[in-house]
Motif scaffolding. Structure first.
Motif, PDB file in Angstrom:
ATOM      1  N   GLU A  71      33.886   3.476 -18.221  1.00 58.57           N
ATOM      2  CA  GLU A  71      34.845   4.576 -18.258  1.00 58.57           C
ATOM      3  C   GLU A  71      36.185   4.032 -18.724  1.00 58.57           C
ATOM      4  OE1 GLU A  71      36.432   5.937 -14.360  1.00 58.57           O
ATOM      5  OE2 GLU A  71      34.809   4.705 -13.536  1.00 58.57           O
ATOM      6  N   PRO A  72      37.018   4.868 -19.318  1.00 58.60           N
ATOM      7  CA  PRO A  72      38.268   4.383 -19.899  1.00 58.60           C
ATOM      8  C   PRO A  72      39.146   3.630 -18.898  1.00 58.60           C
ATOM      9  CG  PRO A  72      37.850   6.630 -20.599  1.00 58.60           C
ATOM     10  CD  PRO A  72      36.824   6.315 -19.551  1.00 58.60           C
ATOM     11  N   GLY A  73      39.517   2.408 -19.268  1.00 57.75           N
ATOM     12  CA  GLY A  73      40.455   1.631 -18.463  1.00 57.75           C
ATOM     13  C   GLY A  73      39.892   1.013 -17.207  1.00 57.75           C
ATOM     14  N   VAL A  74      38.577   1.083 -16.992  1.00 59.94           N
ATOM     15  CA  VAL A  74      37.965   0.543 -15.771  1.00 59.94           C
ATOM     16  C   VAL A  74      36.841  -0.425 -16.150  1.00 59.94           C
ATOM     17  CG1 VAL A  74      36.760   1.052 -13.615  1.00 59.94           C
ATOM     18  CG2 VAL A  74      38.518   2.624 -14.468  1.00 59.94           C
ATOM     19  N   PHE A  75      36.864  -1.618 -15.544  1.00 61.11           N
ATOM     20  CA  PHE A  75      35.846  -2.641 -15.786  1.00 61.11           C
ATOM     21  C   PHE A  75      35.231  -3.075 -14.454  1.00 61.11           C
ATOM     22  CE2 PHE A  75      38.350  -2.715 -19.556  1.00 61.11           C
ATOM     23  CZ  PHE A  75      37.555  -3.215 -20.577  1.00 61.11           C
ATOM     24  N   ASN A  76      33.929  -3.344 -14.472  1.00 57.40           N
ATOM     25  CA  ASN A  76      33.209  -3.748 -13.256  1.00 57.40           C
ATOM     26  C   ASN A  76      32.370  -4.980 -13.521  1.00 57.40           C
ATOM     27  OD1 ASN A  76      33.433  -0.657 -13.480  1.00 57.40           O
ATOM     28  ND2 ASN A  76      33.115  -0.915 -11.288  1.00 57.40           N
ATOM     29  N   VAL A  77      32.230  -5.807 -12.476  1.00 57.51           N
ATOM     30  CA  VAL A  77      31.329  -6.952 -12.567  1.00 57.51           C
ATOM     31  C   VAL A  77      30.869  -7.331 -11.155  1.00 57.51           C
ATOM     32  CG1 VAL A  77      33.197  -8.685 -12.429  1.00 57.51           C
ATOM     33  CG2 VAL A  77      31.016  -9.271 -13.521  1.00 57.51           C
ATOM     34  N   ILE A  78      29.592  -7.651 -11.019  1.00 58.87           N
ATOM     35  CA  ILE A  78      29.068  -8.128  -9.746  1.00 58.87           C
ATOM     36  C   ILE A  78      29.560  -9.553  -9.520  1.00 58.87           C
ATOM     37  CG2 ILE A  78      26.960  -8.708  -8.475  1.00 58.87           C
ATOM     38  CD1 ILE A  78      25.541  -6.501 -10.047  1.00 58.87           C
ATOM     39  N   HIS A  79      29.963  -9.871  -8.296  1.00 57.60           N
ATOM     40  CA  HIS A  79      30.494 -11.208  -8.024  1.00 57.60           C
ATOM     41  C   HIS A  79      29.691 -11.901  -6.918  1.00 57.60           C
ATOM     42  CE1 HIS A  79      32.386 -10.540  -4.051  1.00 57.60           C
ATOM     43  NE2 HIS A  79      32.617  -9.312  -4.480  1.00 57.60           N
ATOM     44  N   SER A  80      29.845 -13.218  -6.860  1.00 57.00           N
ATOM     45  CA  SER A  80      29.198 -14.020  -5.823  1.00 57.00           C
ATOM     46  C   SER A  80      30.248 -14.811  -5.038  1.00 57.00           C
ATOM     47  CB  SER A  80      28.193 -14.986  -6.474  1.00 57.00           C
ATOM     48  OG  SER A  80      28.851 -15.841  -7.399  1.00 57.00           O
ATOM     49  N   LEU A  81      31.440 -14.262  -4.926  1.00 55.41           N
ATOM     50  CA  LEU A  81      32.531 -14.942  -4.249  1.00 55.41           C
ATOM     51  C   LEU A  81      32.330 -14.928  -2.735  1.00 55.41           C
ATOM     52  CD1 LEU A  81      35.505 -13.386  -6.276  1.00 55.41           C
ATOM     53  CD2 LEU A  81      34.497 -15.664  -6.581  1.00 55.41           C
ATOM     54  N   LYS A  82      32.629 -16.051  -2.106  1.00 54.48           N
ATOM     55  CA  LYS A  82      32.598 -16.118  -0.648  1.00 54.48           C
ATOM     56  C   LYS A  82      33.832 -15.423  -0.085  1.00 54.48           C
ATOM     57  CE  LYS A  82      30.360 -20.656  -0.859  1.00 54.48           C
ATOM     58  NZ  LYS A  82      30.466 -22.093  -0.499  1.00 54.48           N
ATOM     59  N   ASN A  83      33.783 -15.102   1.199  1.00 56.32           N
ATOM     60  CA  ASN A  83      34.952 -14.494   1.829  1.00 56.32           C
ATOM     61  C   ASN A  83      36.146 -15.442   1.734  1.00 56.32           C
ATOM     62  OD1 ASN A  83      33.357 -12.340   2.474  1.00 56.32           O
ATOM     63  ND2 ASN A  83      33.234 -12.783   4.673  1.00 56.32           N
ATOM     64  N   GLY A  84      37.288 -14.904   1.382  1.00 57.33           N
ATOM     65  CA  GLY A  84      38.482 -15.731   1.268  1.00 57.33           C
ATOM     66  C   GLY A  84      39.524 -15.098   0.375  1.00 57.33           C
ATOM     67  N   LEU A 132      41.674 -10.218  -1.832  1.00 53.29           N
ATOM     68  CA  LEU A 132      40.922 -10.733  -0.692  1.00 53.29           C
ATOM     69  C   LEU A 132      39.473 -10.277  -0.772  1.00 53.29           C
ATOM     70  CD1 LEU A 132      41.352 -12.266   2.067  1.00 53.29           C
ATOM     71  CD2 LEU A 132      41.609 -10.002   3.103  1.00 53.29           C
ATOM     72  N   VAL A 133      38.568 -11.199  -0.492  1.00 57.86           N
ATOM     73  CA  VAL A 133      37.145 -10.866  -0.367  1.00 57.86           C
ATOM     74  C   VAL A 133      36.782 -11.018   1.105  1.00 57.86           C
ATOM     75  CG1 VAL A 133      34.783 -11.491  -0.984  1.00 57.86           C
ATOM     76  CG2 VAL A 133      36.594 -11.594  -2.701  1.00 57.86           C
ATOM     77  N   GLY A 134      36.275  -9.954   1.719  1.00 58.61           N
ATOM     78  CA  GLY A 134      35.937 -10.013   3.146  1.00 58.61           C
ATOM     79  C   GLY A 134      37.170  -9.930   4.018  1.00 58.61           C
ATOM     80  N   GLU A 135      37.074 -10.535   5.184  1.00 59.09           N
ATOM     81  CA  GLU A 135      38.164 -10.481   6.150  1.00 59.09           C
ATOM     82  C   GLU A 135      39.216 -11.534   5.843  1.00 59.09           C
ATOM     83  OE1 GLU A 135      36.404 -10.893   9.963  1.00 59.09           O
ATOM     84  OE2 GLU A 135      35.278  -9.016   9.847  1.00 59.09           O
ATOM     85  N   GLN A 136      40.388 -11.346   6.468  1.00 60.25           N
ATOM     86  CA  GLN A 136      41.491 -12.291   6.265  1.00 60.25           C
ATOM     87  C   GLN A 136      41.110 -13.676   6.772  1.00 60.25           C
ATOM     88  OE1 GLN A 136      44.545 -11.454   4.902  1.00 60.25           O
ATOM     89  NE2 GLN A 136      45.121 -13.602   4.956  1.00 60.25           N
ATOM     90  N   HIS A 137      41.398 -14.694   5.955  1.00 60.76           N
ATOM     91  CA  HIS A 137      41.099 -16.070   6.317  1.00 60.76           C
ATOM     92  C   HIS A 137      42.374 -16.885   6.262  1.00 60.76           C
ATOM     93  CE1 HIS A 137      36.571 -16.260   6.365  1.00 60.76           C
ATOM     94  NE2 HIS A 137      36.786 -15.060   5.861  1.00 60.76           N
TER      95      HIS A 137
END
Length: 289
Positions: free
Chosen positions: A136-149, A172-177
């Motif tokens: 969609e215009p102006g929006v990009f998506n990608v699946i990630h494998s980032l750990k929480n942090g 931030l990915v997940g909860e605050q670390h």
């Protein structure tokens, strides 16, 4: 001769004479101004020479000739494109909008992709080079494998006809670390890396500021495959994760890159090379003096 005829002749002589007097005074001034405009000293401080063609075309020509050091757009002035990132259902979602809030979708293809996403952890230990896609215009998506942090994102794009200033975006990915940004980088004593059976040795031509530095890589006899239209890619960040440099190789068949550092300090380098269809990342920490 009648008086009225004599008066007419005198009047005509006065008008013609007055015109020539005016022309002799006004024309040289106009001519001098024209000459002044045509002979501006282009070496004067602050003069900007107009060049036919866009800066993007100049960059492409420069890349074909040799070194190509990109920092993701113009770093001076206000950006005309606002980029944001958030996490949703295991995906990273990037939104691009102009100053009026309208989606920005007119992007130039840059090394085979519309958007390059560089993600690093706050301590610069984790690194990923991703290529989100748009539906969609102006929006990009990608699946990630980032750990929480905590992470920083560098969204590398070339909007058509708009000024873009690339700046790090914290998310931030997940909860605050705990924040690991205070973990100081340790300068490598040896610039040799082995990753899953592949060896890469970094050989900088210099460690000094304000001069062109060649980053040569000895790949132990291996020849890298073309990756995103180049022999390899190099991403550089300062130890605070704020100054971003994306470097492409010099022309030729050797993995040699050229860049320049304007400030002394500690920098982390990630070199990406492709062997047998897979991309491998080799990290280094150097000090520029």
């Amino acid at each position: 001769m009648k008086k009225w005829a004599i008066s007419a002749i005198v009047y005509l002589l006065v008008v013609v004479g007055g015109y020539y007097v005016y022309a002799s005074v006004a024309d040289p001034v106009t001519h001098d101004k024209q000459k002044e405009t045509e002979h501006i000293d282009t070496t004067a401080p602050g003069h900007k020479e107009e060049v036919t063609g866009s800066h993007e075309e100049d960059a492409d020509s420069h890349e074909d000739e040799g070194a190509h050091d990109e920092s993701g757009g113009d770093h001076s002035g206000e950006s005309e494109v606002h980029a944001s990132i958030q996490t949703e259902n295991g995906e990273l979602v990037i939104a691009l909008n102009d100053l009026q809030g309208n989606p920005v979708s007119d992007l130039e293809v840059n090394h085979e992709k519309l958007l390059h996403l560089i993600v690093v952890s706050s301590d610069l230990k984790e690194y990923q080079h991703l290529h989100p896609e748009t539906n969609e215009p102006g929006v990009f998506n990608v699946i990630h494998s980032l750990k929480n942090g905590e992470y920083k994102a560098f969204i590398d794009i070339k909007p058509t006809g708009k000024k873009y200033v690339l700046e790090p975006i914290s998310f931030l990915v997940g909860e605050q670390h705990d924040d690991h940004s205070d973990n100081a980088l340790q300068v490598d004593e040896e610039l040799v890396r082995k990753v899953q059976g592949h060896k890469a040795t970094l050989e900088p031509s210099s460690f000094r500021t304000n001069e062109e530095i060649e980053l040569s890589f000895d790949l132990a006899g291996e020849t890298p495959e073309q990756y995103l239209g180049a022999l390899g890619h190099v991403v550089i960040l300062d130890e605070k994760g704020e100054k971003y440099i994306h470097v492409h190789p010099l022309a030729g068949n050797d993995p040699v890159f050229a860049t320049q550092f304007s400030e002394a300090g500690i920098y982390k380098i990630w070199a990406e090379f492709k062997f047998s269809g897979k991309v491998y990342v080799f990290p280094y920490v150097i000090e520029i003096k």
